[in-house]
Write an enzyme that holds these catalytic residues in place. Structure first.
Site, short mmCIF file in Angstrom:
data_model
loop_
_atom_site.label_atom_id
_atom_site.label_comp_id
_atom_site.label_asym_id
_atom_site.label_seq_id
_atom_site.Cartn_x
_atom_site.Cartn_y
_atom_site.Cartn_z
N TYR A 177 0.85 -1.18 0.00
CA TYR A 177 0.00 0.00 0.00
C TYR A 177 0.89 1.24 0.00
O TYR A 177 1.86 1.31 0.76
CB TYR A 177 -0.89 0.01 1.25
CG TYR A 177 -1.79 1.21 1.36
CD1 TYR A 177 -2.85 1.41 0.48
CD2 TYR A 177 -1.60 2.16 2.37
CE1 TYR A 177 -3.69 2.52 0.59
CE2 TYR A 177 -2.44 3.27 2.50
CZ TYR A 177 -3.47 3.44 1.61
OH TYR A 177 -4.29 4.54 1.72
N ASP A 196 9.44 3.03 -0.28
CA ASP A 196 8.39 3.66 0.53
C ASP A 196 8.58 3.24 1.99
O ASP A 196 8.16 2.18 2.41
CB ASP A 196 7.01 3.24 0.01
CG ASP A 196 5.88 3.85 0.82
OD1 ASP A 196 6.15 4.55 1.83
OD2 ASP A 196 4.70 3.64 0.45
N LYS A 219 4.24 8.98 8.88
CA LYS A 219 4.00 8.37 10.19
C LYS A 219 4.97 8.89 11.28
O LYS A 219 4.80 9.99 11.74
CB LYS A 219 3.96 6.86 10.06
CG LYS A 219 2.81 6.45 9.12
CD LYS A 219 2.42 5.00 9.12
CE LYS A 219 1.10 4.84 8.38
NZ LYS A 219 1.15 4.10 7.16
#
Ligand SMILES: *Cc1c(COP(=O)(O)O)cnc(C)c1O
Length: 427
Positions: free
Chosen positions: A144, A239, A267
């Protein structure tokens, strides 16, 4: 456990917010119960609207590696708020955080701040396309990278076909530029690249796949991609939105010794406030406007409160032995969970890298998305509900990772293991 107030709030929320939530997985749909609404949090614990307290392994889906409400982070945010919430003009705090990022990731020579992981990956892909002059991108099934149009794509009948959108609202014409491959399968990726020679701008991947549970890269997979990208003029986008500052201060790239051309962060870098970032080689990053022509912008990018939370968080992560302690706690917990599962005769594959982990309710280890057996989601749902009733908050899906924080005490971990022992009996 009484969830009266949460139920009332959920009913109300559903009237004015689609599904009652502002991000789909929060709705608890795949675990067969209603979501709990959170009122407050501190250290390793969160408290719901009914006053029930839970040991928290969601940690806002990764950011809260220091635990909730670390006093130094709270203080930094308060101080920044007093100076003004936002100016839409550059500040020194942005340079300080950018410098900390560069220190952690030596392949990041320049970095741009954004407000979410989605923005970071979306912008990195645009930049890769602008830099290479190529349109196609390659991603992995089960990885994702946020919800940008070109990333909500899955392979059709075979991995070698053009992508088809996995969401209504994504034009097939966009999706056709996205190729998807099987995680951990280097040979398949090589074949896809050969079939699209000179057309692929970038390969984007999670260096540890945390959005299908917790799947480590097979030895040689990341190195193989690095070599392939170099040979074919493809940019490798790593990522690290989840893994960055999570599995080591320098993320998975430090852990596995493989470096991307572009890196996405999110995050933890915002310490619980909305921050994302992407960076890489100067030569590539200077293609971004205002230096170059690739457009990218944000009204709240580099927001002072968010930068302050990030700076305070990263400063604490640099303390000697921080990641060793996270590793110890995670090892202790996962060992306990695995032992109790074995004793209860419940087949599990407990997969972990650093402070991220996942229990798959199947005997076979998971190396890619297709390896997750269809029945595990229902078993996980039962396990989840039992854990919640015992005061342990896990991410509400089999396909999510659990996150350890530095605030989790041995007592928390023992309580979690005891709760799991009880939960295994219900499966
Ligand atoms: C969470 C996540 C994103 C998206 O970040 P948002 O801040 O939710 O937009 C992108 N990539 C990975 C690997 C993630 O885990």
């Amino acid at each position: 456990m009484n969830h009266q107030k949460s139920s009332e709030l959920f009913a109300k929320a559903k009237q004015i917010i689609p599904g009652g939530v502002n991000s789909p997985v929060r709705a608890f749909k795949s675990v067969g119960c209603d979501p709990i609404f959170i009122k407050s949090a501190s250290g390793s614990k969160i408290v719901d609207a009914d006053g029930n307290s839970y040991i928290d392994y969601v940690g806002s889906w990764g950011p809260m590696i220091l635990g909730h409400c670390h006093p130094k982070v709270v203080e930094a945010i308060q101080q920044a708020a007093k100076d003004g919430a936002s100016y839409g003009a550059p500040t020194e705090r942005e340079i300080i955080l950018a410098d900390m990022v560069r220190e952690a990731y030596p392949n990041i020579e320049m970095v741009r701040m954004v407000s979410s992981g989605t923005e970071a990956t979306m912008s990195a892909i645009r930049l890769a396309r602008g830099y290479t002059g190529r349109d196609k991108i390659l991603k992995y099934d089960g990885c994702y990278h946020g919800h940008a149009d070109s990333l909500l794509v899955k392979a059709g009948s075979g991995a070698a076909t053009f992508g088809v959108p996995t969401s209504p609202g994504v034009p097939a014409d966009f999706a056709k530029y996205t190729l998807t491959a099987t995680y951990n399968d280097l040979e398949e990726t090589k074949a896809l690249v050969a079939a699209n020679k000179g057309e692929i701008a970038c390969i984007i991947l999670e260096p540890i796949a945390g959005n299908m549970g917790c799947v480590a890269p097979r030895p040689g997979f990341l190195q193989g991609l690095r070599t392939l990208c170099d040979a074919e003029g493809i940019l490798l986008i790593i990522d690290e939105v989840m893994t960055g500052f999570r599995v080591a201060f320098g993320g998975a790239q430090e852990r596995f010794g493989v470096r991307g051309d572009l890196v996405c962060l999110g995050k933890i870098i915002g310490g619980g406030l909305p921050v994302g970032a992407f960076g890489g080689k100067r030569e590539i990053m200077e293609k971004l406007s205002p230096v170059g022509g690739v457009y990218q912008a944000g009204t709240l990018s580099g927001n002072p409160l968010a930068m302050s939370a990030g700076i305070a968080t990263l400063t604490l992560l640099k303390e000697k032995g921080f990641y060793d302690r996270i590793e110890e706690k995670s090892t202790y917990l996962c060992k306990g969970l695995a032992e109790e599962a074995k004793a209860a005769g419940v087949p599990t594959s407990l997969q972990r890298v650093g402070g991220m982990f996942c229990t798959y309710f199947q005997g076979q280890e998971v190396f890619n998305f297709a390896d997750v057996e269809p029945g595990t989601q229902a078993i996980f749902g039962k396990f989840f509900r039992s854990m919640l009733e015992s005061g342990v908050n896990l991410a509400p899906s089999q396909y999510e990772a659990g996150f350890m924080s530095i605030a989790h005490s041995t007592d928390d971990l023992d309580q979690t293991i005891a709760a799991a022992k009880k939960a295994y009996k219900t499966l």
